[in-house]
Design a protein around this motif. Structure first.
Motif, short mmCIF file in Angstrom:
data_model
loop_
_atom_site.label_atom_id
_atom_site.label_comp_id
_atom_site.label_asym_id
_atom_site.label_seq_id
_atom_site.Cartn_x
_atom_site.Cartn_y
_atom_site.Cartn_z
N UNK A 54 -2.81 1.73 13.55
CA UNK A 54 -1.57 2.43 13.84
C UNK A 54 -0.64 2.46 12.64
N UNK A 55 0.45 3.13 12.82
CA UNK A 55 1.47 3.28 11.79
C UNK A 55 2.61 2.34 12.13
N UNK A 56 3.01 1.52 11.17
CA UNK A 56 4.08 0.53 11.38
C UNK A 56 5.30 0.90 10.55
N UNK A 57 6.49 0.82 11.13
CA UNK A 57 7.71 1.03 10.33
C UNK A 57 7.76 0.01 9.21
N UNK A 62 10.72 4.97 6.47
CA UNK A 62 9.40 4.78 5.89
C UNK A 62 8.48 4.11 6.90
N UNK A 63 7.20 4.36 6.75
CA UNK A 63 6.19 3.72 7.60
C UNK A 63 4.95 3.47 6.74
N UNK A 64 4.13 2.53 7.20
CA UNK A 64 2.90 2.18 6.50
C UNK A 64 1.73 2.34 7.45
N UNK A 65 0.68 2.97 6.97
CA UNK A 65 -0.57 3.07 7.72
C UNK A 65 -1.59 2.21 7.00
N UNK A 66 -1.92 1.03 7.56
CA UNK A 66 -2.90 0.12 6.98
C UNK A 66 -4.29 0.63 7.35
#
Length: 114
Positions: A54-57, A62-66
């Protein structure tokens, strides 16, 4: 952990016209990932599928997709995978009803959650 695939599973196999063989699937050392997000990109030679939980704030605006896993395949293999996924979704909808992909409509009770 993932459930064992059903007997009616679809395998994205090589092109028709090749010799038929019995396929034994060994899942003994396979890592499992839950994916709620995927990114697909590619070139003329290959298709890349990045799998993420998932995408995390990660800050204001901004968000991060691991990326948890990356699958690189030929365009021909990618097309077979797309066809196999289409068949699996069709079987699912025949058994359980239409899958609603719009989250706003899912919250209103239209279609299956997921």
């Amino acid at each position: 952990m993932a459930e064992t695939p059903e007997q009616n599973e679809t395998v994205a196999a090589p092109e028709q016209g090749q010799q038929q063989m019995q396929l034994r699937i060994d899942e003994s050392d396979t890592p499992f990932y839950y994916a709620s997000t995927a990114r697909v990109s590619g070139t003329a030679e290959e298709i890349v599928v990045d799998i993420s939980r998932g995408i995390q704030p990660s800050g204001q605006g901004q968000a991060t997709m691991k990326i948890d896993a990356r699958v690189i395949m030929s365009p021909w293999s990618a097309k077979r995978l797309a066809m196999a996924l289409g068949q699996a979704v069709t079987r699912y909808e025949q058994a359980y009803g239409t899958i609603e992909i719009d989250p706003r409509k899912r919250q209103q009770g239209g279609g299956n959650n997921g």
